[in-house]
Design an enzyme around this catalytic site. Structure first.
Site, PDB file in Angstrom:
ATOM      1  N   ASP A  30      -7.638  34.041   8.818  1.00 48.48           N
ATOM      2  CA  ASP A  30      -6.883  32.804   9.037  1.00 48.48           C
ATOM      3  C   ASP A  30      -7.355  32.187  10.373  1.00 48.48           C
ATOM      4  OD1 ASP A  30      -4.778  30.947   8.681  1.00 48.48           O
ATOM      5  OD2 ASP A  30      -3.357  32.213   9.781  1.00 48.48           O
ATOM      6  N   HIS A  31      -7.494  30.893  10.415  1.00 51.34           N
ATOM      7  CA  HIS A  31      -7.903  30.189  11.641  1.00 51.34           C
ATOM      8  C   HIS A  31      -9.072  30.842  12.365  1.00 51.34           C
ATOM      9  CE1 HIS A  31      -4.792  27.137  11.613  1.00 51.34           C
ATOM     10  NE2 HIS A  31      -3.972  28.082  11.188  1.00 51.34           N
ATOM     11  N   ASP A  57     -11.486  26.775  11.165  1.00 50.19           N
ATOM     12  CA  ASP A  57     -10.614  25.704  11.642  1.00 50.19           C
ATOM     13  C   ASP A  57     -11.394  24.783  12.582  1.00 50.19           C
ATOM     14  OD1 ASP A  57      -8.769  24.045  12.741  1.00 50.19           O
ATOM     15  OD2 ASP A  57      -7.369  25.605  13.388  1.00 50.19           O
ATOM     16  N   GLU A  80      -9.975  22.975   7.579  1.00 52.05           N
ATOM     17  CA  GLU A  80      -8.760  22.235   7.986  1.00 52.05           C
ATOM     18  C   GLU A  80      -9.141  20.838   8.444  1.00 52.05           C
ATOM     19  OE1 GLU A  80      -5.872  24.186  10.572  1.00 52.05           O
ATOM     20  OE2 GLU A  80      -5.409  22.270  11.547  1.00 52.05           O
ATOM     21  N   HIS A 100       2.994  25.592  13.308  1.00 49.23           N
ATOM     22  CA  HIS A 100       3.070  27.055  13.402  1.00 49.23           C
ATOM     23  C   HIS A 100       4.236  27.473  14.294  1.00 49.23           C
ATOM     24  CE1 HIS A 100      -1.343  26.491  12.504  1.00 49.23           C
ATOM     25  NE2 HIS A 100      -0.991  27.344  11.577  1.00 49.23           N
ATOM     26  N   HIS A 103       0.168  25.215   5.977  1.00 43.20           N
ATOM     27  CA  HIS A 103       0.363  26.117   7.123  1.00 43.20           C
ATOM     28  C   HIS A 103       1.753  25.864   7.705  1.00 43.20           C
ATOM     29  CE1 HIS A 103      -3.844  27.675   8.053  1.00 43.20           C
ATOM     30  NE2 HIS A 103      -3.983  26.970   6.953  1.00 43.20           N
ATOM     31  N   GLY A 143       4.567  27.769   7.442  1.00 46.39           N
ATOM     32  CA  GLY A 143       5.632  27.938   6.445  1.00 46.39           C
ATOM     33  C   GLY A 143       6.968  28.403   7.012  1.00 46.39           C
ATOM     34  N   THR A 144       6.924  29.151   8.117  1.00 47.14           N
ATOM     35  CA  THR A 144       8.172  29.699   8.658  1.00 47.14           C
ATOM     36  C   THR A 144       9.176  28.596   9.000  1.00 47.14           C
ATOM     37  OG1 THR A 144       7.090  31.641   9.549  1.00 47.14           O
ATOM     38  CG2 THR A 144       9.173  31.004  10.607  1.00 47.14           C
ATOM     39  N   ASN A 176       1.071  29.596   3.835  1.00 50.24           N
ATOM     40  CA  ASN A 176       0.940  30.612   4.892  1.00 50.24           C
ATOM     41  C   ASN A 176       2.288  30.920   5.548  1.00 50.24           C
ATOM     42  OD1 ASN A 176      -1.774  30.304   4.453  1.00 50.24           O
ATOM     43  ND2 ASN A 176      -2.274  29.657   6.531  1.00 50.24           N
TER      44      ASN A 176
HETATM   45  P1  13P Z   1       4.124  30.244  10.569  1.00 55.34           P
HETATM   46  O1  13P Z   1       3.920  31.228  11.689  1.00 55.34           O
HETATM   47  O2  13P Z   1       4.862  29.047  10.975  1.00 55.34           O
HETATM   48  O3  13P Z   1       4.688  30.903   9.360  1.00 55.34           O
HETATM   49  O4  13P Z   1       2.658  29.718  10.169  1.00 55.34           O
HETATM   50  C1  13P Z   1       1.789  30.540   9.485  1.00 55.34           C
HETATM   51  C2  13P Z   1       0.454  29.934   9.379  1.00 55.34           C
HETATM   52  O5  13P Z   1       0.313  28.794   9.026  1.00 55.34           O
HETATM   53  C3  13P Z   1      -0.691  30.798   9.653  1.00 55.34           C
HETATM   54  O6  13P Z   1      -1.868  30.088   9.698  1.00 55.34           O
END
Ligand code: 13P
Length: 283
Positions: A81-82, A103, A133, A177, A205, A207-208, A227
């Site tokens: 990721d990234h 990224d 991205e 994020h 990205h 998602g939290t 994500n």
């Molecule tokens: P969060 O930490 O907000 O869930 O984001 C995850 C993410 O996008 C990882 O690239």
């Protein structure tokens, strides 16, 4: 079952579900995620971001993630990721990751296309897939610099996806994020436009902290990979705190291990259910 490619998983979803991509930082988190996938008979993406490697060196954790995917009875893709540097991207590919994200969002469009093409060339030589991205997702993933949100431009997204030939494209539609400091304003209108203009699977990205309705709105309108990172770290930390509170001086090292596995597993399961992934593994 098997270690699979990102493109294989992203070829599956229709607009009723999306594939969850869950960030992990140690063996316990990877194991918790696998248990969730097996429990729900769901496919999954296990990933780690370059900005977290200070805590989990890729040459140590990478092989664990690949082994975890191979051990899992469900299809699992292992993804960087990234990725920001060619060095890390190459290391992930050498570890056997089936896809990498480059990224290039901080670069001007032409440079993003040019650098992404280089990554695609390298990844294809390993038989691996690439996520790119465009636009800027807010917040920061691990040690990376904080970014402001810059909503993805449709024409730029089309150029990057088509000219670089990527397998997935992360778009900025108002998410960030980390935990949200204020309620995000999701640009579903822009997501629809991007989805109508592109064949490439789209990635959400940050998602939290999004609501069930937010996720469903996104996956109905073209998002195929979602994500989740911070929510798993927070869920695991909560379980550790609870174990400390319950056991006090009797707390053992392995109580902490168990708490991390439990926290990640519960969070991954919760999100898999929201994303409609239950029972979606094709075995
Ligand atoms: P969060 O930490 O907000 O869930 O984001 C995850 C993410 O996008 C990882 O690239």
């Amino acid at each position: 079952m098997a270690l699979v490619k990102l493109s294989e998983l992203l070829a599956q979803p229709d607009d009723t579900y999306a594939i969850g991509a869950f960030n992990v930082s140690d063996m316990e988190m990877a194991w918790g995620a696998i248990q969730a996938a097996e429990e729900l008979r769901a496919p999954m993406i296990l990933q780690i971001a370059e900005g977290r490697l200070r805590y989990s060196p890729l040459d140590l954790l990478g092989p664990v993630m690949v082994a975890a995917a191979k051990k899992c009875k469900m299809p699992v893709a292992v993804h960087l990721d990234h990725g920001n540097t060619m060095e890390t991207i190459k290391l992930a590919l050498d570890c056997g990751f089936t896809s990498v994200m480059f990224d290039g969002s901080r670069y001007p469009l032409e440079e993003n296309i040019c650098r992404t093409k280089e990554v695609v060339k390298l990844a294809k030589s390993y038989g691996a897939d690439v996520e790119a991205e465009i636009g800027s997702i807010g917040g920061a993933e691990g040690d990376m610099a904080e970014a402001d949100i810059a909503v993805t431009d449709v024409a730029e997204a089309k150029r990057l996806a088509e000219e670089a030939g990527v397998d997935a494209l992360a778009v900025a539609i108002g998410t960030a994020h980390g935990n949200y400091k204020k309620k995000p304003h999701l640009r579903i209108d822009r997501l629809k436009e991007i989805h109508a203009a592109l064949m490439t699977p789209l990635v959400l990205h940050g998602g939290t902290g999004l609501t069930e309705e937010d996720f469903k709105n996104c996956l109905r309108n073209g998002i195929q990979k979602i994500n989740i990172a911070t929510a798993s770290y927070d869920a695991s930390a909560r379980e550790v705190k609870q174990a400390v509170a319950e056991k006090g001086n009797e707390l053992k090292y392995f109580d902490v291990s168990d708490a991390i596995v439990r926290g990640t597993c519960a969070n991954v399961e919760r999100h898999m259910k929201i994303f409609g992934m239950e029972g979606k593994a094709r075995l």
